[in-house]
Design an enzyme around this catalytic site. Structure first.
Site, short mmCIF file in Angstrom:
data_model
loop_
_atom_site.label_atom_id
_atom_site.label_comp_id
_atom_site.label_asym_id
_atom_site.label_seq_id
_atom_site.Cartn_x
_atom_site.Cartn_y
_atom_site.Cartn_z
N CYS A 84 42.58 41.01 38.73
CA CYS A 84 43.48 41.45 39.79
C CYS A 84 42.88 41.14 41.16
CB CYS A 84 43.73 42.95 39.64
SG CYS A 84 44.70 43.67 40.99
N CYS A 144 42.29 44.73 43.16
CA CYS A 144 41.21 45.67 42.86
C CYS A 144 40.09 45.09 42.01
CB CYS A 144 41.78 46.92 42.17
SG CYS A 144 42.25 46.65 40.44
N CYS A 175 48.28 44.55 36.54
CA CYS A 175 46.90 45.01 36.55
C CYS A 175 46.77 46.26 35.69
CB CYS A 175 46.44 45.32 37.97
SG CYS A 175 44.74 45.92 38.05
N CYS A 235 45.33 49.19 38.57
CA CYS A 235 46.01 49.61 39.82
C CYS A 235 47.49 49.27 39.69
CB CYS A 235 45.38 48.95 41.05
SG CYS A 235 45.79 47.19 41.28
N ASP A 256 31.69 17.08 43.43
CA ASP A 256 31.24 17.72 42.20
C ASP A 256 32.24 17.43 41.08
OD1 ASP A 256 30.30 19.35 40.22
OD2 ASP A 256 30.55 21.22 41.32
#
Length: 428
Positions: A197, A200, A232, A235, A352
């Site tokens: 999430c 949170c 989530c 939350c 990269d």
């Protein structure tokens, strides 16, 4: 549009001259150098060129060039549209695009994810399209959670209307501070960058629920594509309720009407791009029945999906710049054809190449695979570990010459793709 000040007029004229010289001398299409020259003379030119236009900005990790092209095609039903058709998606490219169509009342600009906050502030665009966020050029763009956070801050307090993909948690979080949002269920096949999430840090659960058309009992449920629902565990942050829904080969509009997306661009990703484009067109007052025929006219985008021919070999060009993009390219491959893979690691690609290890290449088993490009040995090692047989080629030309007459698919990352386009006269 109101007339530009004299200094701005001179800046645009010099920029157009520089762009023309670039094209004539074969150095490029002029879409960047023209804007750079103009901005040296008038640093605030982008703001002045954007004034009084109805602008849409399009940003995402993947698909922004195609979606920009689709939206532009749709809005051409309403009038002239200024756009950066060749993907020059930073301020210099935006200046070139708006300068080249200075009287167009509409503008559709592809914007690099990192530059989006700056371009929102400068142009005051009223419409923003946000589609997906995944790892790409980490050495330049940085962590995608930071990009989403920058989007949130840029949209907070702005009088903008955002069209956003509800199925991508990072996009949903980034768009949630906007004053007005149209949520589109456009799907998210690549989920490896969004299991946590962004609000949170807790784990995201992805649940399936059946779609019910608006006005029916149980209306308001998420898309029938169950993998698109998320919430989530720790939350209240969860997938916003979409008003537009991509449903296989069709899109369902906010009134529950189903429109078949029989567009010419291949694959699920392009149907998702089309869904975003239709939602954007409606914000501009253009209904689906007028916008969709325009979308069907688009055959290729800046060389993507174009088929080029040499000595009886017909090569279809596909662009894939990151793991999510390779997943989309695999979706449109013809399983009966050989495939040429070409990878570079120049500045625009990101230096990269470790991202190659995030791509599941096992889908290529059972077909002839040829590997070219500056970083062909990196890709060859990855294929060897995946038990995918392949042949090395010193160049794309050698790989193509090794094919029997007929069709072949080509997947290349950004600079490798552009080199191939140049080899065939920058086919579009």
């Amino acid at each position: 549009m109101t007339q530009l000040p004299l200094r701005a007029q001179l800046a645009t004229a010099l920029g157009r001259t520089a762009a023309t010289l670039s094209r004539v001398t074969g150095r490029g299409d002029g879409s960047v150098i023209g804007g750079r020259v103009s901005l040296v003379l008038e640093p605030d030119l982008l703001r002045k060129l954007a004034h009084d236009r109805k602008l849409a900005l399009v940003s995402a990790t993947n698909g922004k060039t195609t979606t920009t092209r689709l939206i532009t095609s749709a809005l051409s039903e309403l009038g002239d549209v200024a756009t950066n058709a060749f993907g020059a998606n930073m301020p210099a490219g935006h200046v070139s695009a708006l300068s080249s169509a200075k009287h167009a009342p509409y503008g559709v600009l592809e914007v690099d994810e990192k530059y989006l906050p700056e371009v929102i502030d400068t142009t005051g665009a009223g419409v923003i399209c946000l589609m997906n966020l995944s790892r790409d050029q980490m050495d330049r763009a940085g962590e995608i959670w930071l990009l989403a956070q920058k989007w949130r801050r840029a949209l907070a307090g702005k009088n903008t209307h955002v069209i956003a993909n509800a199925d991508d948690p990072l996009v949903a979080w980034g768009a949630s501070t906007a004053a007005s949002v149209t949520w589109v269920s456009a799907g998210q096949p690549w989920k490896e960058d969004s299991w946590c999430c962004p609000e949170c840090g807790g784990p995201l659960d992805r649940k399936g629920m059946e779609y019910v058309p608006p006005g029916s009992v149980g209306a308001g449920a998420p898309s029938k594509a169950g993998e698109n629902d998320w919430a989530c565990r720790e939350c209240t942050f969860r997938r916003p309720e979409p008003s537009w829904i991509l449903d296989d080969d069709a899109v369902i509009d906010p009134r529950g009407q189903r429109w078949v997306l029989d567009i010419q661009l291949p694959g699920r990703a392009n149907r998702a791009n089309a869904a975003i484009a239709l939602a954007t067109a409606e914000v501009f007052g253009l209904p689906v029945e007028r916008a969709l025929p325009r979308l069907r006219e688009v055959r290729s985008v800046a060389g993507r999906y174009t088929t080029v021919e040499r000595d009886g070999r017909h090569a279809r060009l596909l662009l894939a710049k990151n793991p999510a993009g390779w997943l989309e390219a695999f979706d449109v491959l013809d399983s009966s054809l050989p495939v040429i893979l070409s990878v570079n690691a120049q500045g625009p690609d990101g230096r990269d190449t470790s991202w190659l290890w995030d791509v599941d290449y096992r889908v290529l088993r059972g077909r002839p695979v040829f590997v070219a490009g500056e970083r062909r040995l990196d890709l060859a090692l990855r294929l060897d570990v995946a038990d995918v047989p392949f042949q090395l080629a010193g160049s794309f030309e050698q790989a193509l010459a090794a094919q029997p007459p007929g069709k072949v698919d080509v997947i290349a990352n950004y600079t490798a793709f552009q080199q191939i386009r140049s080899e065939f006269g920058r086919a579009v």
